[in-house]
Design a protein around this motif. Structure first.
Motif, PDB file in Angstrom:
ATOM      1  N   SER A 159      12.075  -0.666  -7.076  1.00 32.59           N
ATOM      2  CA  SER A 159      10.793  -0.773  -7.765  1.00 32.59           C
ATOM      3  C   SER A 159       9.902  -1.792  -7.075  1.00 32.59           C
ATOM      4  N   VAL A 160       8.608  -1.557  -7.175  1.00 26.15           N
ATOM      5  CA  VAL A 160       7.607  -2.580  -6.905  1.00 26.15           C
ATOM      6  C   VAL A 160       7.137  -3.014  -8.291  1.00 26.15           C
ATOM      7  N   VAL A 161       7.318  -4.306  -8.606  1.00 26.57           N
ATOM      8  CA  VAL A 161       7.074  -4.810  -9.951  1.00 26.57           C
ATOM      9  C   VAL A 161       5.953  -5.842  -9.913  1.00 26.57           C
ATOM     10  N   ASP A 168       4.934   7.094   2.003  1.00 21.10           N
ATOM     11  CA  ASP A 168       5.674   5.969   2.569  1.00 21.10           C
ATOM     12  C   ASP A 168       5.027   4.714   2.001  1.00 21.10           C
ATOM     13  N   LEU A 169       5.830   3.745   1.601  1.00 20.24           N
ATOM     14  CA  LEU A 169       5.310   2.478   1.113  1.00 20.24           C
ATOM     15  C   LEU A 169       5.196   1.512   2.280  1.00 20.24           C
ATOM     16  N   ALA A 196       3.373  -4.037 -14.753  1.00 19.56           N
ATOM     17  CA  ALA A 196       3.406  -2.699 -14.162  1.00 19.56           C
ATOM     18  C   ALA A 196       4.662  -2.572 -13.305  1.00 19.56           C
ATOM     19  N   ARG A 197       5.143  -1.327 -13.216  1.00 17.86           N
ATOM     20  CA  ARG A 197       6.357  -1.050 -12.429  1.00 17.86           C
ATOM     21  C   ARG A 197       6.217   0.333 -11.806  1.00 17.86           C
ATOM     22  N   PHE A 198       6.442   0.383 -10.487  1.00 14.55           N
ATOM     23  CA  PHE A 198       6.473   1.637  -9.745  1.00 14.55           C
ATOM     24  C   PHE A 198       7.907   1.828  -9.251  1.00 14.55           C
ATOM     25  N   SER A 241       0.859  -1.180   0.000  1.00 13.59           N
ATOM     26  CA  SER A 241       0.000   0.000   0.000  1.00 13.59           C
ATOM     27  C   SER A 241       0.896   1.230   0.000  1.00 13.59           C
ATOM     28  N   GLY A 242       0.321   2.350  -0.393  1.00 10.80           N
ATOM     29  CA  GLY A 242       1.081   3.589  -0.460  1.00 10.80           C
ATOM     30  C   GLY A 242       1.564   3.919  -1.859  1.00 10.80           C
ATOM     31  N   LEU A 243       1.075   3.203  -2.862  1.00  9.84           N
ATOM     32  CA  LEU A 243       1.472   3.502  -4.243  1.00  9.84           C
ATOM     33  C   LEU A 243       0.681   4.712  -4.741  1.00  9.84           C
ATOM     34  N   ASP A 244       0.768   5.792  -3.970  1.00  9.80           N
ATOM     35  CA  ASP A 244       0.029   7.018  -4.260  1.00  9.80           C
ATOM     36  C   ASP A 244       0.948   8.005  -4.964  1.00  9.80           C
ATOM     37  N   ILE A 245       0.577   8.361  -6.166  1.00 11.74           N
ATOM     38  CA  ILE A 245       1.344   9.359  -6.904  1.00 11.74           C
ATOM     39  C   ILE A 245       0.513  10.629  -6.887  1.00 11.74           C
TER      40      ILE A 245
END
Length: 159
Positions: free
Chosen positions: A107-109, A66-67, A119-121, A32-36
């Motif tokens: 990255s979170v992949v 924060d992730l 997808a990649r963050f 959680s926290g993948l907020d852009i």
């Protein structure tokens, strides 16, 4: 009339991993926290008709979340890369002014069921600031999980 049906499959959050500096560090159970988000600046002013107006504009930078990463706790924390990184920061600290000391890019992949990346963050200058272990109970048969808080300075979705 344009076709209103969905023409691609949705992303399924089934397989996802944490990469640090290009190599897989751990498989994840949830993220959680993948907020852009962009920071917004607000000002109040009174218009020519005497009514109050709120003006909002881009503040010129992105907010960094924060992730929160959940994974199965490793059986041996002494050989785990995340625990090693965390313990290194706890014992040595982060030197003021040294932007490369202990901060890492990663990255979170996300992968689909055929193991194709979907997808990649990417995050910049991250470091683990907290590791929480699940409550332990003699009644449970569930595997022990850890929640890692990864403090980051920038997040972007690149795929």
């Amino acid at each position: 009339m344009p076709n209103a049906l969905i023409s691609t499959d949705p992303l399924i959050a089934q397989n996802f991993f944490l990469e640090i500096d290009g190599s897989v560090v751990t498989i994840l159970a949830s993220v959680s926290g993948l907020d852009i988000e962009m920071e917004v600046a607000s000002t109040q002013q009174v218009g020519k008709d005497g009514k109050s107006q709120t003006i909002k504009t881009l503040a010129g930078r992105n907010k960094a979340p924060d992730l929160s990463l959940v994974r199965m706790a490793p059986a041996d924390s002494t050989s785990d890369k995340l625990w090693g990184w965390f313990n290194d920061i706890m014992s040595k600290g982060i030197k003021l002014g040294d932007r490369t000391n202990q901060r890492k890019n990663g990255s979170v992949v996300l992968y689909d069921s055929t193991h194709t990346e979907v997808a990649r963050f990417n995050f910049t200058n991250g470091w683990p600031s907290k590791i929480s272990t699940d409550q332990l109970s003699v009644d449970s048969n569930d595997p022990v999980k850890e929640t890692i808080t990864l403090t980051i300075e920038r997040l972007e979705r690149v795929k």
